[in-house]
Every structure is written in structure tokens, then in C-alpha cells.
Design an enzyme around this catalytic site. Structure first.
Site, PDB file in Angstrom:
ATOM      1  N   ASP A   1       0.783  -1.228   0.000  1.00 55.88           N
ATOM      2  CA  ASP A   1       0.000   0.000   0.000  1.00 55.88           C
ATOM      3  C   ASP A   1       0.822   1.289   0.000  1.00 55.88           C
ATOM      4  O   ASP A   1       0.697   2.121  -0.894  1.00 55.88           O
ATOM      5  CB  ASP A   1      -0.947   0.012   1.204  1.00 55.88           C
ATOM      6  CG  ASP A   1      -1.797  -1.240   1.274  1.00 55.88           C
ATOM      7  OD1 ASP A   1      -1.543  -2.180   0.519  1.00 55.88           O
ATOM      8  OD2 ASP A   1      -2.727  -1.282   2.092  1.00 55.88           O
TER       9      ASP A   1
ATOM     10  N   GLU B   1       0.608 -10.236  11.459  1.00 56.68           N
ATOM     11  CA  GLU B   1       0.581  -9.778  10.075  1.00 56.68           C
ATOM     12  C   GLU B   1       1.972  -9.400   9.584  1.00 56.68           C
ATOM     13  O   GLU B   1       2.338  -9.686   8.443  1.00 56.68           O
ATOM     14  CB  GLU B   1      -0.359  -8.575   9.961  1.00 56.68           C
ATOM     15  CG  GLU B   1      -0.526  -8.028   8.563  1.00 56.68           C
ATOM     16  CD  GLU B   1      -1.487  -6.848   8.508  1.00 56.68           C
ATOM     17  OE1 GLU B   1      -1.811  -6.418   7.394  1.00 56.68           O
ATOM     18  OE2 GLU B   1      -1.915  -6.357   9.578  1.00 56.68           O
TER      19      GLU B   1
END
Length: 799
Positions: free
Chosen positions: A572, A769
């Protein structure tokens, strides 16, 4: 039943290609509501669903924190399936220190009949600290949407029920069935305390509610159930507002024992003090079987034993991985694999798309000239999808970028299940060749997604990782048959040990190539259409800026980027140049090289030789253009290409994951002169190297650790897996000037990454994550047993 479980233990499981085409009956039921701590449903759009709610009754505040949907805010110490086979069932542990209880959920599938079989579930609990009270209320609910109905067979009682509770139901797909909920004989509840005499008739009993929910609202069951409890309790508690002591919460926080006519949601509430256990039996009438506690006693023992044995064969830890004690490492590997499997969900519903949206720098594209008058956000027709999920708590839905990595892991265990999931994704490819990068199907899925991220745009892509699953299936078939050896294909367990072929019955261990070709051929056309969509919609400009390249067509740009993010790339906030129609993105052309190579192999496998030749030409052109367009001599790295203030083409170089893509996807030959600088950057502690794994951005970069810091330094396991795979399968294996260096980096990186993820699991109870690039600490979403579970494959050296 004892003979059945003995048979189950010995039953050969589909490791390679047994019953390749039709072996899906035992996949009808599953823990396919992975967003819940324990939720069961079949792979049917509108049907029966169950869920589990619990809260502590040690005080009146705990009901406000009732557990149901997986939520990081609940603060559970840990929750994970410790053993889970998607075809058989498994065991899950949930540690809830705030309520001083460890809950175990056991789920067992029982084959038989003509409607997908039956199942048994067991919910049991025990105090984490026996020195303190453990008082729990559980609510097991079942609801039905669509055609059919459910009725309570047990007689109603306004003061609750002693003994089992039974329901009967029928649907067109499940046929007739019964559900029984049965307590263990030693369960105890709180029955004494202030004002107990006023509640004596209702204490120690099971309480119920039957509710009518509108169509499509069964996913809100918890809200309605808890409101029913509060509505009943509020006037009762009000009577004791001025009393010196309030009644025990378990005396008042009860369901009303009121069953509405035509109820489609039934909630069954129990209260426990100390250890407890109850069983839920779903018995399909067509199977003509009746179960009791011994069913799950023997069945779960057999499933666990079968799982352990199969896991040792499928994911062994080679002696080359040095560890003082591999036992806890194996338990960890089993748990993260099981939680990946237990995170597979079935989703059904509409999604939101906007065909007309485009950023300013994308608006000149002539991608789709046709205007169907459907611009603006709108709902699609309902679609269904079986998919793994990245995180049960934070991302409980399908993600294209993640799913290819999930399927590598799932396919190593069960090729047919991987294929079944892959087929579902490929069915989502539309007539233009597009598939949404996030599959947010239905209101329940949308309830977990911020509004600004719900709409999908048909010109936005994502890394085409689904092709990894296709490659793995073809390689696995070839390795098991007359193709190259597993070592030649780079899918062996260790540097010098070939992957063992699964011990299947002789009749199914070798399957006719035509049968596999038939299954894959059905996927070829839509996947080719998807490939052509990528080439058409993500094409970049070359000749417009006088760029020199051997191919005038092979340059690519991610559509859908904003000023600060390229969400479509999957990375991102990774640093890029300013947005411009003339950008070229290194990671995307690399993915297209990989995609093209996959399509070439796919075409060859199904004997589409003309297509294979065409793909080979495109692959060569892409590899040439990676060097021609993206290599920067001054910085000695591969870079994005942008447009400077003079409207000239220029390299945009940010040392990090993007720089590695031609290497990670094995697009460089082992003797490439560019490989040396890449390995130097990779292994430099001031740049990407750390004792915890490869950083996403160079430590020396001015943006390292700045801003959102999502892809500006943190360590991601799936990228490290790609680095390790390239080293193991190509650069440490094949002769070249950097072979020995590649071997050394491989061994050190593998050890660093595994040890850190394991250390953090032991410290926190979760895999994460991403991991801090300076300390190695786990951060952001947890449990993240999507691609972080690739550690199991890394341990077993399956790339």
C-alpha cells in the site's frame, strides 16, 4: 462406532490426486464462519448456520463483552485450531483470561447418507487458574435462512429445561435432520447466593429463545440474542437496585424461555461454574445414524492421531534445521497450519462495484470504450466463494493477493481442496477478465470493512498470485508421475532430499493425465481471459517517452493508485514516484513475467501448443524489458520508472521489496551480472537484512519507519517466503557465480525468519501480520494465519 473410527484412522487421505474430480462430499460442512470463534455452516447459499457466544457471570459488566465474532479488542490470550483437517474436523483452544476460562471446541464430521453427512461438536471449558472462580454462560444458537424450517421437539417450559434439547428440521439441500444438545453429567452451575430463593425454579437449567429474523439478517443473531437477555433482565435487576447485595448475574441474565411461532433462530443458554462440557449432535436422517458422547470421544482421538501422522509425512522438519527441541516447533507448525485450514470460509452475497471510477492520471486510458450506463457504485448479483482468509479477526474475507499463497499451503496438504477453492475464484472472473481484489460478499462481510474500501473497481488489479496455485498443481502432478523429479522441480523437502510421494492406494496413486487435463482445461479459458485483461488494462507507455527497449509493448502500470498509496500492488504505502500516466512499475512487469510463464506451462500441460509458443515469446520480451526499462546502473538495482519535472523518463529507486521482484520470481538467469548487487543489498544490515527477516524498505531510506509504516520497513513473511523460494529453487541450486553466496543467505535467512516468528508466537500466543524490522516483535493484525502460516512450508522446505 468403534469400527468406524478405526476405519477413519486408517483411511488413505487425498495427498496427491485420489478421486481427483469428485471428492468434495466431505467438504459440504465446515467451520465456514471463520469470523466467529466457533461457527459452522454448509457450503450452501441459504441454509443452516450455527454460532457460539459466551460471557462471564462473575459480574454484571462481562455481558457487555460477550464473545462471538473474532475481535482483537476482546483481548483473548490466544485462539487457534491445534489440529484441523478440513475433511474430518479438529480441535480448537481459546484462552480467555479475563473470564478465567480455556474453552475447547471439537468438531467432527461423520460421513453417511445422501446429504453431506452428519457432524458432532463438543464445547468444553476449564478454569485457567483453578484458584479463582470460573463462571461462564454459553449460548449455542442455530438459525435457518431460505427454504425449509426448524422446530423445537423438546417441550417448552417457562422456567427452563432439565436434560437434552432437541430440534428437527428440513431443507431441500440438507433433507431431514435433527439437532440435539446434551450436557455432560458432571456440569455444575451457581445455585446459591443472595436472593437465590427468588430464582430457585430457574437455577441450573437450560434456557432458550426462539426468534424471527428478517431474511438475510441471521448474521446479526448475537445482537438479537443479547437484547433478549437484557430485555428480560432489566426489570428484574431494577427490583434489587437498593438492595445491599444484587442477585448473582447467572440468576438474572437469562434467555426468556419464549419460543415465537415460525422462529428461524433458536438460542440455547447454559450456565456453568468450573469445568463444563456439552455436545451438539447434527444427525442427517438419510444417514440413519444416532450418536452419543462416545462418538466424539473416539472420533476426535482418531482425527488427531490421523492428523499428527499425516502432518509428519507432509511437513517434516529436515535435520538441517538446527533446533534444541523440535517438539514445540512441531506443535507451533501444526497450530498455524490448522488455523489456516480452520480459517477457510464460505461466503455468499452481493458486492459493490463502480465501473466508472478513475483517478485523474487514469482517465485518459482507453481500456473499455463501451459505456453500459452503469457508472456509479452499485450492487452486483449474489455470488458464492469458498476461500481461505488472511486473519479471522481483522480480514475475515477473501483477498486475491493473499489467496495464491494460501493455496500453496493448502495444496501441499490437499491438492483437491486447493483446486476446489481455485475453481471458485476462477468462476468469479467476469466476461472482461476481471476479478475483484477483495471479495466482500454480503452484509456480514461488509460490516467488517470501512465504507471507503467496500467498492471495487473493474480496472483495478492485484498481484496475480492465483497462478501460483496452478503452477503448484502442475508441478505436483509431474513430480508424482512421469515428469521431472521433485528435486528438479524445486519442491523437495530439503536441499538434498526429494519429496516423498503420498502413499495412496495403487489404484489411485497414478491417475491418467487426461483426467487432470480435463479438470484444468475448464479453468484455462477464464484464466487466459484474466491474463489478457491484465495485459490490456495495466499496460504502460513506452514509445511515448522515447524509452529504449527491445519490446515496444511490454511495460506495465498499476491502475488505481492514489497520491500516497498503490493499494492495487498489495504494498500500500511503499514509496513510489508521483502518480503519472507515464509510470512503469517494476513489480507489475515482474508479476506479468511470472503470469506469462505460468500460462506457458499451463498451455503445454493441456496440449495447447500454439498458445504455449505465443506465451514463450511474450515471456522473453518481458524479461528483456525488465533489464532494458528498469535496471539502473548508477544505483545497481531494479527500479520503477517515472516522469520528472521536464516530462522526461527517469528511474524511481527505493531499495526494498519492489527492487527484488525480478529476483524473487526467478526471472533472472543464475549467471546474471545483476544478481550480485541484489544479493549484496539483500544481505546488508544497513539496508534489507535483519536477524528477524528481510525488511520491506532499506534501513537507510529516508522514509524508513515513517508515516503509516505499513510497507516502509516491517518484515512480511510471504515476501521472505518468495526470497527463500528463489534462493532454494534457483540461485542456490543452479550453477552460477553466486551459487555459494545464495546458499549461505538461504540458510541464514530461513533460520532467522522461522526463529523469530516462533519466538513471538511463544511470547504472545499469536502469529502476526508483520514483524518489527528493528526488534522482530509481532505487530498489527493477529492471529494472521494466512500467509504468515507459510512458516510451515519454510520449515519443510516446500517452495
Amino acid at each position: 462406532m468403534r469400527i468406524l473410527w478405526l476405519f477413519l484412522t486408517l483411511l488413505p487421505l487425498p495427498l496427491v490426486f485420489s478421486n481427483f474430480v469428485n471428492n468434495t462430499e466431505n467438504l459440504l460442512w465446515g467451520a465456514y464462519r471463520p469470523n466467529l470463534y466457533f461457527g459452522l455452516r454448509p457450503r450452501l447459499p441459504q441454509s443452516l448456520m450455527t454460532g457460539l457466544v459466551w460471557f462471564g457471570t462473575q459480574n454484571y459488566q462481562s455481558i457487555a463483552k460477550a464473545r462471538h465474532a473474532c475481535d482483537q479488542g476482546d483481548g483473548l490470550d490466544s485462539y487457534t485450531w491445534t489440529h484441523f483437517n478440513p475433511r474430518q474436523g479438529g480441535v480448537q483452544l481459546l484462552r480467555d483470561s479475563q473470564n478465567n476460562v480455556e474453552i475447547t471446541t471439537e468438531f467432527l464430521k461423520v460421513p453417511g447418507g445422501s446429504h453431506g453427512g452428519s457432524w458432532v461438536a463438543r464445547i468444553k471449558g476449564a478454569p485457567i487458574n483453578p484458584m479463582f472462580p470460573s463462571r461462564i454462560s454459553t449460548i449455542f444458537y442455530l438459525g435457518l435462512e431460505g427454504l425449509g424450517g426448524v422446530d423445537m421437539v423438546t417441550d417448552e417450559s417457562e422456567n427452563g429445561i432439565d436434560g437434552p434439547v432437541e430440534f428437527s428440521g428440513t431443507t431441500p439441500d440438507l433433507g431431514d435432520f435433527t439437532i440435539r444438545i446434551v450436557d455432560a453429567p458432571d456440569n455444575e452451575a451457581v445455585t446459591t447466593g443472595p436472593h437465590s430463593e427468588a430464582f430457585e425454579e430457574r437455577l441450573g437449567k437450560t434456557h432458550l429463545a426462539g426468534l424471527r429474523l428478517p431474511p438475510g439478517q441471521l448474521w446479526t443473531a448475537k445482537d438479537h440474542i443479547m437484547q433478549s437477555i437484557v430485555n428480560r433482565a432489566s426489570p428484574i435487576v431494577e427490583k434489587y437496585r437498593t438492595a445491599e447485595q444484587a442477585p448473582d448475574p447467572s440468576f438474572t441474565l437469562q434467555l426468556p424461555d419464549d419460543i415465537l411461532t415460525a422462529s428461524n433462530l433458536f438460542a440455547v443458554q447454559k450456565f456453568f461454574e468450573g469445568e463444563f462440557q456439552f455436545d451438539v449432535f447434527f444427525e442427517s436422517a438419510s444417514a440413519n445414524q444416532t450418536f452419543d458422547a462416545s462418538t466424539i470421544d473416539q472420533g476426535i482421538a482418531a482425527v488427531v492421531a490421523s492428523f499428527n501422522s499425516r502432518f509428519e509425512e507432509t511437513f517434516p522438519i529436515p535435520p538441517s534445521f538446527l533446533a534444541n527441541d523440535v517438539t514445540p516447533l512441531k506443535s507451533f507448525s501444526k497450530a498455524i497450519t490448522s488455523n489456516l485450514f480452520g480459517g477457510i470460509g464460505y461466503f455468499y452475497g452481493t458486492s459493490i462495484i463502480d465501473k466508472g471510477f478513475a483517478y485523474e492520471w487514469d482517465q485518459d486510458d482507453e481500456i473499455d470504450a463501451a459505456d453500459d450506463g452503469q457508472n456509479g457504485a452499485r450492487l452486483t448479483e449474489p455470488r458464492a466463494l469458498l476461500t481461505a482468509t488472511p486473519s479471522r479477526s481483522f480480514f475475515p474475507r477473501g483477498f486475491y493477493w493473499d489467496e495464491g499463497f494460501h493455496l500453496l499451503h493448502i495444496g501441499a496438504w490437499d491438492t483437491e481442496l486447493s483446486l476446489e477453492i481455485l475453481k471458485g475464484w476462477i468462476k468469479l472472473i467476469d466476461s472482461d477478465g476481471w476479478v475483484a481484489r477483495e471479495q466482500i460478499l454480503g452484509e456480514e462481510a461488509r460490516s467488517r470493512v470501512p465504507a471507503q474500501f467496500q467498492t471495487q473497481v473493474p480496472t483495478f488489479a492485484n498481484p496475480p498470485t492465483l497462478t501460483m496455485a496452478v503452477t503448484a498443481i502442475i508441478k505436483k502432478f509431474n513430480a508424482a508421475h512421469d515428469g521431472p523429479s521433485a528435486a528438479d522441480l524445486g519442491i523437495d523437502y530439503g536441499m538434498n532430499v526429494q519429496m516423498p510421494i503420498a502413499s495412496e492406494p495403487e489404484s489411485s496413486a497414478v491417475l491418467d493425465r487426461a483426467a487432470v487435463q480435463s479438470v484444468l482445461r475448464d479453468m484455462y479459458k477464464p484464466l487466459k481471459r484474466h491474463y489478457e485483461w491484465f495485459r490490456r488494462t495495466q499496460r504502460g507507455q513506452i514509445k511515448q517517452y522515447g524509452r529504449r527497449a527491445r519490446s515496444r509493448t511490454e511495460g506495465y502500470r498499476w491502475r488505481g493508485r492514489s497520491e500516497a498509496h498503490v493499494l492495487t500492488s498489495g504494498m500500500d504505502d511503499y514509496p513510489r514516484g508521483p502518480p503519472h500516466a507515464g509510470e512503469l512499475h517494476l513489480d507489475l512487469i515482474s508479476w506479468m513475467g511470472f503470469f506469462t510463464r505460468t500460462m506457458k506451462d499451463f498451455a503445454q500441460f493441456i496440449d495447447e501448443e500454439e498458445d504455449a509458443a505465443s506465451f514463450a515469446e511474450i515471456e522473453s520480451a518481458i524479461i528483456n524489458n525488465i533489464d532494458d526499462l528498469h535496471w539502473d546502473e548508477e544505483s545497481e538495482m531494479y527500479c520503477d520508472v517515472g516522469i520528472d519535472s521536464d516530462d522526461e523518463s527517469t528511474h524511481i529507486c527505493h531499495a526494498g521489496y519492489v527492487s527484488l521482484f525480478p529476483f524473487m520470481l526467478s526471472l533472472l538467469p543464475p549467471d546474471s551480472s545483476h544478481l550480485g548487487p541484489i544479493l549484496d543489498m539483500l544481505h546488508d544490515p544497513e539496508q534489507l537484512w535483519s536477524e528477524y527477516g528481510i525488511r520491506s524498505l532499506s534501513k537507510s531510506h529516508p522514509e524508513f519507519g515513517k508515516g503509516e509504516n505499513y510497507w516502509k520497513g516491517p518484515i512480511w513473511v510471504q515476501i521472505n517466503y518468495m526470497v527463500l523460494g528463489a534462493l532454494h529453487n534457483t540461485y542456490a541450486r543452479e550453477e552460477g557465480p553466486f551459487q555459494e553466496k545464495a546458499r549461505e543467505i538461504y540458510e541464514e535467512l530461513r533460520r532467522n525468519l522461522v526463529n523469530n516468528v516462533f519466538k513471538e508466537y511463544q511470547r504472545t500466543g499469536y502469529v502476526w501480520e508483520q514483524y518489527d524490522p528493528l526488534t522482530g516483535e509481532g505487530q498489527r493484525s493477529h492471529p494472521f494465519t494466512g500467509w504468515t502460516s507459510l512458516v510451515t512450508l519454510i520449515l519443510a522446505e516446500i517452495y
